[in-house]
Design a protein around this motif. Structure first.
Motif, PDB file in Angstrom:
ATOM      1  N   VAL A  74      90.552  -3.016  37.933  1.00 17.43           N
ATOM      2  CA  VAL A  74      89.420  -3.728  36.998  1.00 17.43           C
ATOM      3  C   VAL A  74      89.088  -4.715  38.023  1.00 17.43           C
ATOM      4  N   ALA A  75      89.899  -5.529  38.462  1.00 17.29           N
ATOM      5  CA  ALA A  75      89.763  -6.547  39.440  1.00 17.29           C
ATOM      6  C   ALA A  75      88.439  -6.065  40.462  1.00 17.29           C
ATOM      7  N   SER A  76      88.916  -4.982  40.966  1.00 19.20           N
ATOM      8  CA  SER A  76      88.029  -4.515  42.326  1.00 19.20           C
ATOM      9  C   SER A  76      86.571  -4.242  41.550  1.00 19.20           C
ATOM     10  N   CYS A  77      86.655  -3.387  40.367  1.00 16.56           N
ATOM     11  CA  CYS A  77      85.284  -3.032  39.913  1.00 16.56           C
ATOM     12  C   CYS A  77      84.508  -4.173  39.621  1.00 16.56           C
ATOM     13  N   VAL A  78      85.022  -5.219  38.882  1.00 14.33           N
ATOM     14  CA  VAL A  78      84.288  -6.439  38.549  1.00 14.33           C
ATOM     15  C   VAL A  78      83.871  -7.244  40.005  1.00 14.33           C
ATOM     16  N   VAL A  79      84.720  -7.176  40.937  1.00 12.67           N
ATOM     17  CA  VAL A  79      84.265  -7.709  42.312  1.00 12.67           C
ATOM     18  C   VAL A  79      82.847  -7.133  42.938  1.00 12.67           C
TER      19      VAL A  79
ATOM     20  N   ILE B 126      80.846  -5.069  41.218  1.00 13.41           N
ATOM     21  CA  ILE B 126      79.462  -5.129  40.400  1.00 13.41           C
ATOM     22  C   ILE B 126      78.943  -6.261  40.635  1.00 13.41           C
ATOM     23  N   TYR B 127      79.795  -7.537  40.622  1.00  6.66           N
ATOM     24  CA  TYR B 127      79.466  -8.790  40.800  1.00  6.66           C
ATOM     25  C   TYR B 127      78.587  -8.973  42.335  1.00  6.66           C
ATOM     26  N   TYR B 128      79.301  -8.435  43.394  1.00  9.47           N
ATOM     27  CA  TYR B 128      78.602  -8.479  44.744  1.00  9.47           C
ATOM     28  C   TYR B 128      77.422  -7.570  44.604  1.00  9.47           C
ATOM     29  N   SER B 129      77.374  -6.318  44.052  1.00  8.43           N
ATOM     30  CA  SER B 129      76.250  -5.494  43.875  1.00  8.43           C
ATOM     31  C   SER B 129      75.116  -6.207  43.287  1.00  8.43           C
ATOM     32  N   LEU B 130      75.351  -6.784  42.219  1.00 12.55           N
ATOM     33  CA  LEU B 130      74.238  -7.650  41.483  1.00 12.55           C
ATOM     34  C   LEU B 130      73.785  -8.727  42.240  1.00 12.55           C
TER      35      LEU B 130
END
Length: 90
Positions: free
Chosen positions: A12-17, A19-23
């Motif tokens: 979950v943490a890696s997915c959030v990071v 998505i945030y970085y991609s945005l």
């Protein structure tokens, strides 16, 4: 059970990071600079600096680990050779 929860938390943490970085890197350059969304992200120059710093830090850690392993291995080989030479003399 604990290992599964830790793995899920890491996923979950890696997915959030991600998505945030991609945005931050792919979407925000196309958003107007006066839009309130820009307050949620640091300046774009950090989009390059942060990965470079992390890569350098990771390389330093891996290099240090390999150096320590190689030094310990050579000490063990030297101790074995010294013991074999002392055994041969006796």
């Amino acid at each position: 059970m604990l290992g599964t929860l830790v793995g899920l938390a890491m996923l979950v943490a890696s997915c959030v990071v991600f998505i945030y970085y991609s945005l931050w890197t792919l979407v925000m350059p196309f958003v107007d600079s006066d839009h309130p969304l820009h307050s949620l992200f640091p300046p774009r120059v950090w989009a390059i600096r942060i990965p470079v710093i992390l890569i350098l830090l990771g390389s330093a850690v891996v290099g240090s680990f390999l150096s320590v392993v190689m030094i310990r291995s050579s000490r063990k080989k030297a101790a074995k050779a010294k013991a074999a030479a002392a055994k041969k003399k006796a």
